[in-house]
Scaffold this motif. Structure first.
Motif: not given
Lengths: 92, 78
Positions: A50, B3, B6, B24-26, B28, B34-36, B60, B65
């Motif tokens: 993460h 989550s 970001e 937005h939320e990542r 895991f 990874v879903e954004q 980044d 992802l």
């Protein structure tokens, strides 16, 4: 008060902060109480990807479980004596 | 699922309450990449903040992802 001065002497050193959610972050101590670390790395990057793109971070003080310090940076005798003095002062 | 919110921190205060813009939320997951999820303007109560990490844009954008699998981060136990 004591731990303010104690952490002050550790600024610039490398520490490992273990959080209450079991994540461990290694980095250079920038400031304390809430903890700012620069140039960080996670101790188990496979398990915790993460933080892969994070170089500097801020850790809220309330989520810190431990701050792991380099053994040679801490004079335990001095710390014990200072803690004893502080405890005596508080009693009075 | 874990989550991470970001984007841009507009404001914050002493207790680390945050205003996040363009967030937005990542999410895991150990089974898929990874879903954004786009969230927009968010206010987060400081009690819930554990770590704020400054994202290095270069590193980044080099991340893939879709291939990252991760176990859920544990919740904070006081």
């Amino acid at each position: 008060m004591l731990f303010y001065s104690f952490f002050k002497s550790l600024v610039g050193k490398d520490v490992v902060v273990e959080l209450k959610n079991d994540l461990s972050i290694c980095g250079t101590l920038h400031s304390y109480l809430n903890i700012k670390l620069t140039d960080i790395s996670v101790t188990d990057p496979e398990k915790y990807p993460h933080m892969l793109s994070v170089k500097n971070c801020f850790i809220r003080g309330s989520v810190v479980r431990y701050v792991q310090l380099p053994a040679d940076e801490v004079d335990t005798q001095l710390l014990q004596d200072a803690a004893r003095k502080e405890a005596l002062q508080q009693k009075q | 699922m874990t989550s991470a919110l970001e984007n841009y921190i507009n404001r914050f205060d002493q207790t680390i309450n945050l205003i996040l813009d363009e967030s937005h939320e990542r999410v895991f997951s150990s089974s898929q990449g990874v879903e954004q999820v786009v969230l927009g303007l968010y206010i987060v109560r400081g009690d819930n903040v554990a770590v704020i990490g400054e994202i290095d844009e270069e590193t980044d954008s080099a991340l893939d992802l879709g291939n990252i699998r991760a176990e859920p981060l544990n919740s904070v136990a006081h």
